[in-house]
Scaffold this active site. Structure first.
Site, short mmCIF file in Angstrom:
data_model
loop_
_atom_site.label_atom_id
_atom_site.label_comp_id
_atom_site.label_asym_id
_atom_site.label_seq_id
_atom_site.Cartn_x
_atom_site.Cartn_y
_atom_site.Cartn_z
N ASP A 1 -18.28 -9.72 -19.41
CA ASP A 1 -18.96 -10.05 -18.15
C ASP A 1 -20.47 -10.23 -18.34
O ASP A 1 -21.03 -11.23 -17.90
CB ASP A 1 -18.72 -8.95 -17.10
CG ASP A 1 -17.24 -8.70 -16.87
OD1 ASP A 1 -16.44 -9.62 -17.18
OD2 ASP A 1 -16.88 -7.61 -16.40
N CYS B 1 5.52 -6.00 1.00
CA CYS B 1 5.82 -4.58 0.90
C CYS B 1 5.36 -3.84 2.16
O CYS B 1 5.90 -4.06 3.24
CB CYS B 1 5.21 -4.02 -0.38
SG CYS B 1 5.81 -2.37 -0.78
N TYR B 2 4.34 -3.00 2.07
CA TYR B 2 3.82 -2.34 3.28
C TYR B 2 3.47 -3.39 4.33
O TYR B 2 3.65 -3.17 5.53
CB TYR B 2 2.60 -1.50 2.94
CG TYR B 2 1.95 -0.84 4.14
CD1 TYR B 2 2.44 0.35 4.65
CD2 TYR B 2 0.87 -1.45 4.79
CE1 TYR B 2 1.86 0.94 5.77
CE2 TYR B 2 0.28 -0.87 5.91
CZ TYR B 2 0.78 0.32 6.39
OH TYR B 2 0.21 0.90 7.50
N HIS C 1 7.60 -7.51 -4.61
CA HIS C 1 6.25 -7.94 -4.98
C HIS C 1 6.28 -9.31 -5.68
O HIS C 1 6.54 -9.38 -6.88
CB HIS C 1 5.60 -6.91 -5.90
CG HIS C 1 5.22 -5.66 -5.15
ND1 HIS C 1 4.02 -5.51 -4.52
CD2 HIS C 1 5.91 -4.53 -4.91
CE1 HIS C 1 3.97 -4.34 -3.92
NE2 HIS C 1 5.11 -3.72 -4.14
N LYS D 1 -11.83 -11.31 -13.57
CA LYS D 1 -11.98 -11.27 -15.03
C LYS D 1 -11.42 -12.53 -15.72
O LYS D 1 -12.08 -13.12 -16.56
CB LYS D 1 -11.26 -10.04 -15.55
CG LYS D 1 -11.58 -9.69 -16.97
CD LYS D 1 -12.85 -8.90 -16.98
CE LYS D 1 -13.17 -8.30 -18.32
NZ LYS D 1 -14.34 -7.41 -18.16
N GLY E 1 0.84 -1.19 0.00
CA GLY E 1 0.00 0.00 0.00
C GLY E 1 0.88 1.23 0.00
O GLY E 1 2.06 1.14 0.29
N GLU F 1 3.81 -11.05 -6.45
CA GLU F 1 2.59 -11.25 -7.24
C GLU F 1 2.70 -10.73 -8.67
O GLU F 1 1.83 -11.00 -9.49
CB GLU F 1 1.39 -10.60 -6.53
CG GLU F 1 1.36 -9.07 -6.53
CD GLU F 1 2.18 -8.43 -5.42
OE1 GLU F 1 3.07 -9.11 -4.88
OE2 GLU F 1 1.95 -7.25 -5.11
#
Ligand code: XMP
Length: 583
Positions: free
Chosen positions: A224, A79-80, A166, A370, A52, A168
């Site tokens: 969607d 991270c944060y 990170h 998604k 964040g 991810e």
């Protein structure tokens, strides 16, 4: 489903990406507010705290229930998240001097734990200012980089870990292994998640919610709403599921036919296209200001939808509303930057508002991301052209057709020209509306482009100039509105670009490619085209992508053959300070 992993959202743009990556590893994960009480997270096999933008020293910065760090439940801070763990458990977090953004080389230093199967030097992706300089008592330093003495830390005994980088993002190649180690080695998760495997359960849910009632949809032609509609169709059969598509005249070339064919192929029997092109064009006549255009389109949607609700008797007790809402839209922290605007036209229809309040709504995709919606769509046999489409804004090409009431000439400045047409940008949390700098020659690197735009306050974008039919000094910005002619011109240039992108494979390398019309030209050729291909994760931030030279050459040649086109430019601005859309 009960999630095995909860990702606590500390305000990072990567929060949903973490949950998606966990799910990709076959483990069902959900996102929750960082302050969620430990008691509400009972039964989780592990907790991940996201990154964040805050500093742990800011007042009001996100925190977590301290009980989580004493519960014996495995925790990974990213991270944060790592800084927060260090701060709460008595380690030291220092204010970074200059921060670290981008690639870094990670050297492993300690036990394997979350680094099992990862060896040697690793490339990782960093984006932080503060950093942990001393880990809490009982924690080992697991890795460091040149600028980051505690790039990863952990206490195997407490099963609490932190990484400053990170894992991810794709730019951290070993990230998947690290997350997988945390899930399966540390938390003991089991694989329980396969979105396409959920189809039967979703259909059953639809039947239960609908009970004796029928479902109607306003479909957009996007992924969607089409997948949501198809699931309802399968669950209830074609007689009980109605769909309406409103042709606003602001859509891309061939869109209405594409949507009609798709729904016919799905076996939809009660599908209607409402032609509202003249209504929308009429309402937009003379409007130039971007927010005003959006407002008019929103209002028109309300009006058209209300008419349809009334004429089809959809407000009767036997109907409920179907919507293609997906998981990130359901959480306050998620969704796109434009979430408010995106929803305006749905929210403001009074009839629809009443249906929602009365619980007469079905949203079969609220559990899914998604990519997962696409996987479900593939399993349902939907066409790849539909499933792999780039995002497209609800108000359509109208926002990409820039309008003005003024006459103005480009102004020479240093190594370029200021084009006096304002477009929307975003700096900090504020919207900007400023002119554009067209460079004579493109900067040699992304960093140079960023340096140019960061050094100026008079513009919010820079573009490269592919071609102009006359010298820039001979071109003018001239009054232009949203007319049928200009919409047709934009549709034509958009279609040319799209076809070239699909055929060359460039479409797969980018996230979205707005094609914009600006009123810069000469009387015989009143408009120019701006090409805006971007790479992004979620639309919140984006990187301008360079079009390969050969493709740009072909594109430019074909675009200059279109009636009324005076020049072709390509946007070199990241978001921020630009936005993805020009408006
Ligand atoms: P910006 O221009 O804010 O766009 O960088 C971010 C993403 O949001 C999309 N967008 C919209 N999508 N309705 C939508 O459904 C809208 O009104 C809208 N406005 C912007 C934009 O295409 C990009 O993907």
């Amino acid at each position: 489903m009960q999630p095995q992993i909860t990702v606590l959202d500390a305000g990072g743009q990567y929060c949903h990406l973490i949950a998606r990556k966990v799910r990709e590893l076959g483990v069902y994960a959900e996102v929750a507010a960082s302050e969620t009480p430990a008691a509400a997270l009972a039964g989780r096999k592990g907790i991940i705290i996201s990154g964040g933008p805050s500093s742990v020293y800011d007042s009001g910065s996100p925190t977590i229930d301290p009980a989580l760090l004493a519960a014996g439940i495995p925790v990974l801070g990213i991270c944060y998240g790592q800084q927060l763990i260090a701060h709460m458990l008595g380690g030291t977090v220092s204010k970074g001097e200059r921060g670290e953004y981008g690639f870094a080389q990670l050297d492993l230093a300690g036990e394997e734990t979350i680094f099992l199967g990862v060896s040697g030097r690793q490339q990782v992706w960093m984006s932080h200012r503060d950093l942990v300089t001393v880990p809490p008592a009982g924690f080992d330093v697991l890795a460091r980089t040149d600028t980051c003495p505690v790039a990863a830390m952990g206490s195997a005994a407490q099963k609490i870990f932190g990484v400053q980088f990170h894992p991810e993002v794709a730019h951290t190649p070993s990230g998947k292994t690290i997350l997988s180690n945390f899930l399966f080695e540390i938390c003991g998760c089991e694989k329980d998640w396969d979105p396409a495997g959920q189809i039967l359960a979703v259909e059953e849910h639809i039947r239960q919610v609908a009970a004796h009632r029928n479902i109607f949809f306003f479909v957009s032609g996007g992924v969607d709403s089409t997948v949501a509609y198809t699931l309802c169709l399968k669950a209830l059969g074609p007689e009980r599921v109605h769909g309406t598509y409103v042709d606003t005249g602001m859509m891309r070339e061939g869109e209405t036919e594409f949507v009609r064919e798709n729904f016919a192929r799905l076996g939809a029997r009660a599908f209607q296209v409402v032609d509202a092109r003249q209504d929308f064009l009429g309402a937009l006549a003379g409007a130039t200001e971007p927010e005003r255009k959006r407002h008019i389109i929103g209002e028109k949607f309300v009006e058209v939808q209300e008419k349809i609700l009334d004429s089809e008797h959809y407000l009767d007790g036997q109907w409920i509303l179907g919507q293609g809402t997906i998981y990130p839209d359901t959480i306050e922290s998620g969704g796109s930057a434009k979430a408010d605007l995106i929803k305006t036209h749905h929210n403001r229809v009074e009839g629809i508002q009443k249906l929602i309040e009365a619980g007469r709504i079905i949203e079969p995709l609220t559990q899914f991301y998604k990519d997962e919606v696409r996987a479900i769509g593939r399993q349902l046999g939907l066409a790849p052209e539909l499933l792999e489409r780039h995002p497209f804004p609800g108000p359509g090409l109208a926002i990409r057709c820039l309008c003005t009431d003024e006459i103005a000439a480009p102004q020479r400045t240093g190594n370029g020209w200021i084009i006096p047409v304002s477009s929307v940008g975003v700096q900090g949390d504020s919207r900007t509306y400023k002119p554009v700098l067209a460079l004579d020659a493109p900067p040699s690197s992304e960093e140079d482009a960023a340096a140019i735009i960061n050094s100026r306050t008079d513009v919010n974008r820079i573009v490269g100039t592919a071609v102009t039919c006359r010298p820039m000094s001979a071109l003018r910005i001239a009054p232009a509105h949203l007319t049928a002619d200009r919409m047709d011109r934009l549709r034509r240039v958009d279609a040319i670009v799209r076809n070239l992108c699909v055929n060359s494979g460039f479409e797969k390398e980018i996230w979205q490619f707005p094609v914009v019309l600006i009123p810069l030209g000469i009387p015989a050729r009143p408009d120019s085209v701006v090409l805006r291909p971007v790479d992004s994760v979620d639309g919140m931030t984006a990187r301008a992508v360079r079009i390969p030279a050969e493709l740009l050459g072909t594109m430019t040649r074909m675009l200059m053959e279109v009636e009324g086109i005076a020049g072709v430019f390509y946007d070199l601005t990241n978001k921020p300070p630009g936005t993805i859309e020009w408006e």
